[in-house]
Structures are given as C-alpha cells and as structure tokens.
Design a protein around this motif. Sequence first.
Motif, mmCIF file in Angstrom:
data_model
loop_
_atom_site.group_PDB
_atom_site.id
_atom_site.type_symbol
_atom_site.label_atom_id
_atom_site.label_comp_id
_atom_site.label_asym_id
_atom_site.label_seq_id
_atom_site.Cartn_x
_atom_site.Cartn_y
_atom_site.Cartn_z
ATOM 1 N N ARG A 1 -17.685 -10.717 -1.457
ATOM 2 C CA ARG A 1 -17.818 -11.538 -2.824
ATOM 3 C C ARG A 1 -16.531 -10.945 -3.652
ATOM 4 N NH1 ARG A 1 -22.861 -10.100 -5.034
ATOM 5 N NH2 ARG A 1 -23.748 -12.091 -4.021
ATOM 6 N N ARG A 2 -16.444 -9.740 -3.842
ATOM 7 C CA ARG A 2 -15.275 -9.240 -4.583
ATOM 8 C C ARG A 2 -14.059 -9.243 -4.057
ATOM 9 N NH1 ARG A 2 -18.005 -3.645 -6.972
ATOM 10 N NH2 ARG A 2 -19.541 -4.505 -8.406
ATOM 11 N N PRO A 3 -13.780 -9.050 -2.837
ATOM 12 C CA PRO A 3 -12.447 -9.340 -2.139
ATOM 13 C C PRO A 3 -11.979 -10.825 -2.244
ATOM 14 C CG PRO A 3 -13.808 -7.851 -0.737
ATOM 15 C CD PRO A 3 -14.639 -8.343 -1.990
ATOM 16 N N ILE A 4 -12.869 -11.640 -2.360
ATOM 17 C CA ILE A 4 -12.523 -13.118 -2.319
ATOM 18 C C ILE A 4 -12.245 -13.286 -4.073
ATOM 19 C CG2 ILE A 4 -13.383 -15.434 -2.472
ATOM 20 C CD1 ILE A 4 -15.146 -14.622 -0.150
ATOM 21 N N ARG A 5 -12.912 -12.814 -4.828
ATOM 22 C CA ARG A 5 -12.500 -13.004 -6.255
ATOM 23 C C ARG A 5 -11.187 -12.285 -6.493
ATOM 24 N NH1 ARG A 5 -18.021 -10.932 -9.158
ATOM 25 N NH2 ARG A 5 -19.470 -12.719 -8.620
ATOM 26 N N GLY A 6 -10.785 -11.111 -5.867
ATOM 27 C CA GLY A 6 -9.488 -10.656 -6.028
ATOM 28 C C GLY A 6 -8.546 -11.386 -5.520
ATOM 29 N N PHE A 7 -8.657 -12.033 -4.285
ATOM 30 C CA PHE A 7 -7.631 -12.993 -3.810
ATOM 31 C C PHE A 7 -7.298 -13.917 -4.549
ATOM 32 C CE2 PHE A 7 -7.069 -16.673 -0.837
ATOM 33 C CZ PHE A 7 -5.709 -16.033 -0.153
ATOM 34 N N TRP A 8 -8.245 -14.800 -5.025
ATOM 35 C CA TRP A 8 -7.937 -15.928 -5.666
ATOM 36 C C TRP A 8 -7.256 -15.494 -7.115
ATOM 37 C CZ3 TRP A 8 -7.663 -20.532 -3.921
ATOM 38 C CH2 TRP A 8 -8.422 -20.950 -3.010
ATOM 39 N N ALA A 9 -7.635 -14.272 -7.861
ATOM 40 C CA ALA A 9 -7.098 -13.857 -9.043
ATOM 41 C C ALA A 9 -5.609 -13.725 -8.819
ATOM 42 C CB ALA A 9 -7.853 -12.689 -9.582
ATOM 43 N N LEU A 10 -5.203 -13.016 -7.710
ATOM 44 C CA LEU A 10 -3.738 -12.565 -7.322
ATOM 45 C C LEU A 10 -3.054 -14.201 -6.849
ATOM 46 C CD1 LEU A 10 -4.592 -9.578 -4.966
ATOM 47 C CD2 LEU A 10 -3.506 -9.581 -7.440
ATOM 48 N N LEU A 11 -3.677 -14.735 -6.222
ATOM 49 C CA LEU A 11 -3.031 -16.341 -6.356
ATOM 50 C C LEU A 11 -2.687 -16.723 -7.635
ATOM 51 C CD1 LEU A 11 -4.710 -17.819 -3.001
ATOM 52 C CD2 LEU A 11 -2.440 -16.589 -3.327
ATOM 53 N N ALA A 12 -3.766 -16.981 -8.577
ATOM 54 C CA ALA A 12 -3.526 -17.406 -9.757
ATOM 55 C C ALA A 12 -2.539 -16.813 -10.588
ATOM 56 C CB ALA A 12 -4.960 -17.380 -10.662
ATOM 57 N N ALA B 1 1.514 -6.060 -2.507
ATOM 58 C CA ALA B 1 0.581 -4.922 -2.314
ATOM 59 C C ALA B 1 -0.531 -5.143 -2.474
ATOM 60 C CB ALA B 1 1.389 -3.632 -3.147
ATOM 61 N N LEU B 2 -1.021 -5.822 -3.756
ATOM 62 C CA LEU B 2 -2.374 -5.829 -4.278
ATOM 63 C C LEU B 2 -3.026 -6.970 -3.193
ATOM 64 C CD1 LEU B 2 -2.148 -6.080 -8.118
ATOM 65 C CD2 LEU B 2 -3.074 -4.101 -6.670
ATOM 66 N N LEU B 3 -2.329 -7.840 -2.758
ATOM 67 C CA LEU B 3 -2.971 -8.805 -1.668
ATOM 68 C C LEU B 3 -3.305 -8.166 -0.456
ATOM 69 C CD1 LEU B 3 -0.686 -12.020 -2.063
ATOM 70 C CD2 LEU B 3 -3.019 -11.915 -2.567
ATOM 71 N N PHE B 4 -2.446 -7.155 -0.136
ATOM 72 C CA PHE B 4 -2.488 -6.287 1.054
ATOM 73 C C PHE B 4 -3.901 -5.518 0.769
ATOM 74 C CE2 PHE B 4 1.875 -6.667 2.446
ATOM 75 C CZ PHE B 4 1.494 -7.573 3.777
ATOM 76 N N VAL B 5 -4.281 -4.920 -0.342
ATOM 77 C CA VAL B 5 -5.248 -4.066 -0.521
ATOM 78 C C VAL B 5 -6.507 -4.792 -0.758
ATOM 79 C CG1 VAL B 5 -6.349 -2.834 -2.537
ATOM 80 C CG2 VAL B 5 -3.757 -2.390 -2.177
ATOM 81 N N THR B 6 -6.369 -5.981 -1.206
ATOM 82 C CA THR B 6 -7.898 -7.084 -1.032
ATOM 83 C C THR B 6 -7.977 -7.716 0.425
ATOM 84 O OG1 THR B 6 -6.850 -8.100 -3.118
ATOM 85 C CG2 THR B 6 -8.605 -9.286 -1.840
ATOM 86 N N PHE B 7 -6.975 -7.672 1.339
ATOM 87 C CA PHE B 7 -7.352 -7.872 2.640
ATOM 88 C C PHE B 7 -7.752 -6.463 3.512
ATOM 89 C CE2 PHE B 7 -5.707 -7.424 7.077
ATOM 90 C CZ PHE B 7 -6.153 -8.487 7.596
ATOM 91 N N PHE B 8 -7.466 -5.459 3.115
ATOM 92 C CA PHE B 8 -7.795 -4.357 4.140
ATOM 93 C C PHE B 8 -9.123 -3.982 3.325
ATOM 94 C CE2 PHE B 8 -3.431 -3.729 5.078
ATOM 95 C CZ PHE B 8 -3.528 -3.824 6.459
ATOM 96 N N TRP B 9 -9.513 -4.073 2.053
ATOM 97 C CA TRP B 9 -10.845 -4.160 1.418
ATOM 98 C C TRP B 9 -11.730 -4.943 1.875
ATOM 99 C CZ3 TRP B 9 -12.154 -5.917 -4.411
ATOM 100 C CH2 TRP B 9 -13.316 -5.456 -4.693
#
Length: 572
Positions: free
Chosen positions: A258-269, A293-301
């Motif tokens: 749930r949280r990684p998906i939110r972070g992914f969409w926030a970074l895309l926005a 770098a934050l996208l990579f963090v979200t992916f590995f998270w």
Amino acid sequence: MKPPAIAKKIDKISWQSHWIRFLPMAAAVVSAAILLLGPAISFAQAPPAPTPAEAAPNEEVVQDDAIVPGSPRAAMKEFFAFARDGNFTEASRYLAVPEGADASVLARQLKAVLDRRLWVDVDVLSANPLGDPDDKLPPGVDELGKIAGPEGTQEPVRIVRRLTPEGYRWVFSRRTVERVGAWYGALRDRWFIENMPPALLRSGPKDLLVWQWIALPLLVILAWGVGRALGWVTQMLLGRLAARTSGTWDDALLVKLRRPIRGFWALLALEAVLPWLALYEPAEAFLRKVLRALLFVTFFWGLLRSVDVIGDFLVNHWEKTKDAHGMRAVVPVASSILKIFVAVMALIVILSEFGYPAASLITGLGVGGVALALAAQKTVENLFGSVSIGVDKPFRVGDFVKIEEFVGTVELIGLRSTRIRTLDRTIITIPNGRLADMRIESFTARDRIRLAFKLGLVYETTAAQMREVLEGVERALREHPKIWSDAVVVRFESFGESALNIQVMAWFTTSDFDEFQLIRQEVLLQFMDVVERAGTAFAFPTQTVHLAGDEKLLPGRVEAIEPRPEAGALTS
C-alpha cells in the motif's frame, strides 16, 4: 471474498525483520548526507569541469584552471557573479549595448535567457586573453553556443574583445544583445521574472531560485496528496482482481504494498509538475536525479515487503512446507539473506545515481564478503548445511533416526546444529555442516516394518512335524490383520550345528515401532503354540565332545557337563 481480518493478519507478517519498515527513512537520510557531503554549494552557473585551453603560438601558455584577467573565462565569471547578486548595473558593463537601450534591463533579460535556453559552463571557456585560437572564428570573437530564434533558426551567442576605459574586456556582441528582446519574449516564465520581488529571484543552493525552493515543498505536498488518491484507486482495482482468486497471498501482498504504491504515484505526480518550476538546466538535472533515486527506493521498498509476504506464504500456507519442519526453519533464514541482498543492491543503485562509482562499490562489497566468509567459514558451512537439510529433508523433527553409530529422536533442527535425544535420554548435538555429509537412516520414513529371524527346532524333529510347523507359522502370519501379504517367507533353510533352521521373514503395515513390538510379541507367542502342538521343541546351542585316549587316564564314563550359555554343552 477474503476474510475481513486479513489486514490484521498480514500486519503480523515477519516482525523479525521490523527494521525493514524504516528503509525509506534510512534512504532519505543517506540521500541528505550525500547532498550535504557533496560538492560545496556553488553560485556559478555549472559545476567545475576544467578543460585544457591552448594559447596562440605567440602567446603565453596559461593553466586550464586559471582565471586570467581579460580572458573570456574571467569576463563571463564576473558577468554571472554580478547577475546572480542582482547587480545588473555592473553586469551590463559586459554587454555591447546599442544606443538608447536600457543596459540594466538587457543584462537582466540576457541572464534569464541564458539560464533557461543556453546554460553556459564558464569553466570550459578559454583562459587565453585573446580567446580561443582554434574556434575558426575571427580573432577577438568567441562563441558560447546557439539559441533557437523566433523562426526556429539557430542564432549564435557570441562575445567579442573590446577596448574600454579600463582596458580590454570581453563583452557580449552588439548583434547578440540586439536579439535578447526576442529571446526573452519567448520565455514561458517571464511573468514570474517581471512580477516577483528581486529577492525571490536570487539563486540559492543547487542553482534553484529562492521562489523555487519555497514552491518545491508545496508541490511535494500536492504530489503526495495525488499519490494517496491514485494509490487508493490502484488498491481498489487490484483488490477486486485479488478477490476473485482462492488464495490469500495476493491480498497480503496488496496490504504490504500500500505505501510503496502511494509513494510511486506521488513521485510520478511530482515528476509531472516539475516543469512548472521553470528550473535551470543543472537544477532540473539535480532534481530529476533525486526523483530517480527515490523511485529506486520505492521499488526496493516494495520488493522487501514482497519478500515478507512470500516468506509467510511458504511457512504457513504452502502445502509442501506445512509438515516440512526443516523447510519452515530455512525459509526465515533465506528471507533474511534475500532482504540483505536487496538492501545492499538498493544502496549501490542509489549511490550510483549520485555519481558514486558502482563498480568500486561492488568490488568493495566483494572483498568484504570474501573476508567475512573466511572469518565465518564454519558458521557459513553450518548455515548452508541447514539449508541443505531443509531442502533435501532427510529427516524431520520427531523422527527416529540412526546416524552413524547412534540412534535417537530428532528434537530440534537449528540454523547451526541439530539435536538428537538418544534412547538413554541424552542429547547429542551435531553441527549441520558435518551432519549434511553423514550417513543418515530414518526409521520414521518406513511404510512398514520387517520381522526377520531364524527359528531353530531340535534335531529330534521329524519331517512330518517340520511340515506342520512350517504350515502353522505361515498361517499365523497370514491371518494377522497387519500383515503385508505380498511377501511372507517361511522356509526350512538349513541344518545348523545344533538346530534345524527355519527362515521367517514378513512385513507388517505399520510405521509405529511401539505397535510393531506388540505385533511381534503376539506372533511369537503363536509360533510357540504351533511348535508345542506339533510335538517338537525349540533347540538351543549344544555340542557333543568325544574324548579318545589311554583308558587308564580316562574313567569308565564321563559325567555330562551342563552346557554354559556362552560355549554350549559338553557331553559324551
């Protein structure tokens, strides 16, 4: 539909790796440290990138990092320094201003155009006071680059060497200054430049203007809100798909992600709204690097959280591991190792995004891994031994086994060793690395237990009695409800030294040794009844010794000597 309590159930998954929840925070701290420990904040237009500059044959050779007064490099450094400080009056001294034009306004407009349309790296400009002799331009003329004009044609931005009251100075050419108005009019953010207070238009850290630093947190909050909304929609759609499946692992995965998906969409926005800031080229490159770098963090998270779900599924829900205690013990270890690997890979990828050499990092980790493996050789050997036992499953907890010269019940299969309780109630501990190479015999794995022995009858037994005994023993075996009827062997085998030997071999369909002992006792008692009814008897070891020699030395008869169990009997 899945049970409503599944979310509570999933939140309990893999609390042993609770620290993984703080990986994004740790990554953010690492990123901040990289920024703080990186190159000092520069108010020049671009980071240093020295390039050798050759002097003309008749000129003095200067060092490539020197700022020689009167050179193109020195002039442009001074121009950008004055412009960044908002001192456009001094900056206008480096423009060949047409008559009647407002020099300060032109300097401000030129600075805005260059920041957005042509980012000039002043450190690659010539340090020779006469300019670059190899640019194929007339003497005293250097070109900084080209800008697309109103009609789409590429228009040069040039500087020329002029004589002023203070001496020779490199200034923007008159033709370049005449084009500034058209270039400036094509800028998308000129409203901000003309209406914002001058203090907000000053350049700050990482070449972001003050107003951009103020707007950036607001955009981050906006992007986070958009990310939460899009994440909720994504969860709802994926939840409907997961509800159609019979398993629960997909529901658990959605809860964990749930949280990684939110972070992914926030970074895309945030990536989508970044052009609104009208960033300078280096500032935009820096922020996009941070976003990657934050996208990579979200992916590995998300990958780390997926490992938790997979580990819980293998331990608690997979049919093949429900009763495999060894495998259940190995899965948490494998999950931890996989998490460490993912975390190390995440760190390497993030550091490489900020310019650190990934090859050197991987080499360092390899050398450190070899040193660690050598220092913990036995520990690693036992760890892999436990993995081998868990995968191969030669025995399980509770099995009765024979290992080399001792037998006992397996009580614990640990990461380092296995404990076995012997029949004398002692505990034997064997390192798993050694145990994996030992001969292991599992009695619990038997689907049936064999009864095998030799039944000896006295030599006085007649053939008729022998046939009756053979038929009675085989009948007793075949009538037993636990007998495996495919193979029942009752045969007159041989004439032994002191008995007529009957081979008896049969299998009983039980894997419980206690039950087998009762079965064996029952059939042996039946064998005794069969022998008694046949009128014969069981033999026991005896020997007859005949003595020959001088009659004077021998008595008239030799008294019979009772046989000893160990050596038999002596008779004459």
